[in-house]
Design an enzyme around this catalytic site. Structure first.
Site, PDB file in Angstrom:
ATOM      1  N   LYS A 258       0.860  -1.130  -0.042  1.00 45.16           N
ATOM      2  CA  LYS A 258      -0.108  -0.019  -0.011  1.00 45.16           C
ATOM      3  C   LYS A 258       0.888   1.226  -0.105  1.00 45.16           C
ATOM      4  CE  LYS A 258      -1.997  -1.533   3.725  1.00 45.16           C
ATOM      5  NZ  LYS A 258      -2.514  -1.964   4.752  1.00 45.16           N
TER       6      LYS A 258
ATOM      7  N   THR B  34      -9.216   8.763   7.555  1.00 41.10           N
ATOM      8  CA  THR B  34      -8.238   7.650   7.095  1.00 41.10           C
ATOM      9  C   THR B  34      -8.289   6.708   7.924  1.00 41.10           C
ATOM     10  OG1 THR B  34      -6.118   8.747   7.450  1.00 41.10           O
ATOM     11  CG2 THR B  34      -7.183   8.807   5.089  1.00 41.10           C
TER      12      THR B  34
ATOM     13  N   GLY C 255      -8.581   3.373  10.074  1.00 43.60           N
ATOM     14  CA  GLY C 255      -8.975   2.051   9.719  1.00 43.60           C
ATOM     15  C   GLY C 255      -9.016   1.839   7.993  1.00 43.60           C
ATOM     16  N   THR C 256      -8.308   2.431   7.258  1.00 44.13           N
ATOM     17  CA  THR C 256      -8.393   2.195   5.908  1.00 44.13           C
ATOM     18  C   THR C 256      -7.742   0.926   5.752  1.00 44.13           C
ATOM     19  OG1 THR C 256      -6.335   3.690   5.790  1.00 44.13           O
ATOM     20  CG2 THR C 256      -8.343   4.617   5.114  1.00 44.13           C
ATOM     21  N   GLY C 257      -6.571   0.503   6.506  1.00 45.08           N
ATOM     22  CA  GLY C 257      -5.908  -0.778   6.222  1.00 45.08           C
ATOM     23  C   GLY C 257      -7.025  -2.088   6.468  1.00 45.08           C
ATOM     24  N   CYS C 258      -7.417  -1.870   7.640  1.00 45.21           N
ATOM     25  CA  CYS C 258      -8.579  -2.859   8.006  1.00 45.21           C
ATOM     26  C   CYS C 258      -9.598  -3.087   7.025  1.00 45.21           C
ATOM     27  CB  CYS C 258      -9.148  -2.618   9.352  1.00 45.21           C
ATOM     28  SG  CYS C 258      -8.123  -2.253  10.717  1.00 45.21           S
TER      29      CYS C 258
END
Length: 268
Positions: free
Chosen positions: A174, A206, A208-211
């Site tokens: 990412k 942004t 929690g975008t990875g989760c």
């Protein structure tokens, strides 16, 4: 058939990340969400105040209870916290034989460490080889490799190949930490590489975008989409959720994305 997705991750009481984000993202993308909780956190959009890790045996017991009764079509792994939980999850998933999306959650958005330094080796040795796809941001990728985070596209590509060599099926690097008006993610597989580029959205929402991305990706894979298409679909979903985040008013720090942006209008 609606796929059943198991998320193994920590809880975020503010609802923007962790298990709460996973459940929303899985549901929004057409899956049925299940959860094994690895930690309770006291956090909000401004940061993490406290973390209480779940006993490793209890984490394993949650997974076992689901396995003995419910079909699991894919697994998303997020925050684990320490080496004992990493080891327990690896044992609990042994022989399951379904796609595994591993999001190596190590540091929260505000800088709070969520994976003990001594647990990084266990994660690399036990869970990375089990992963169908690994989804690190650039600091996480560097942490896993024991290096500084990549600072450009060439470094991102090199570290993606290095992570693939650890034994996972694929790596989704990412690229949001790189500067520029565009955000480019890189899918690295044994067959080659695929870049996915989108416009950077000017917002602080942004959290929690990875989760969210990893949970959407697990759902798309479980729905039968090939990895490149599943990655593209997940990235597009997250971009739309970020773009719609201004419709929410949650906290004064890094706000959450709008997971249910596609159906919000139907409730008004």
């Amino acid at each position: 058939m609606i796929p059943n997705i198991l998320s193994i991750a920590g809880s975020d009481p503010s609802g923007g990340a962790g298990i709460q984000a996973d459940i929303k993202a899985i549901a929004a993308n057409g899956g049925y969400a299940m959860a094994a909780i690895t930690a309770l956190t006291a956090q909000n959009t401004r940061g993490v105040a406290r973390v209480a890790l779940t006993d490793a045996d209890m984490v394993a017991a949650q997974i076992a209870a689901i396995r003995e009764d419910i079909r699991i079509d894919a697994v998303k792994i997020g925050m684990l916290g320490n080496a004992a939980i990493v080891e327990a999850v690896a044992r609990a998933l042994d022989g399951l034989g379904v796609p595994v999306v591993l999001d190596p959650v190590m540091v929260a958005k505000g800088g709070d460490r969520l994976l003990a330094s001594e647990a990084v080796a266990a994660l690399s040795e036990l869970l990375v080889p089990m992963a169908t796809i690994l989804t690190p941001n650039l600091p996480e990728a560097g942490d896993l490799l024991g290096r500084e985070a990549a600072r450009d596209a060439a470094g991102m590509r090199e570290q993606g190949r290095a992570l693939l060599a650890l034994g996972c099926g694929a790596v989704l690097m990412k690229g949001g930490h790189l500067p520029g008006d565009a955000v480019t993610d890189l899918l690295v597989t044994p067959e080659g590489e695929m870049t996915m580029t989108g416009a950077r959205i000017a917002t602080a929402n942004t959290h929690g975008t990875g989760c969210t991305l990893s949970s959407a990706l697990a759902t798309e894979i479980a729905k039968g989409h090939a990895l490149p298409d599943a990655a593209r679909r997940a990235k597009e979903y997250v971009a739309r959720a970020i773009a719609a985040s201004g419709e929410l008013s949650v906290g004064g720090g890094y706000g959450p994305v709008h997971h249910f942006h596609a159906v919000a209008g139907d409730t008004q």
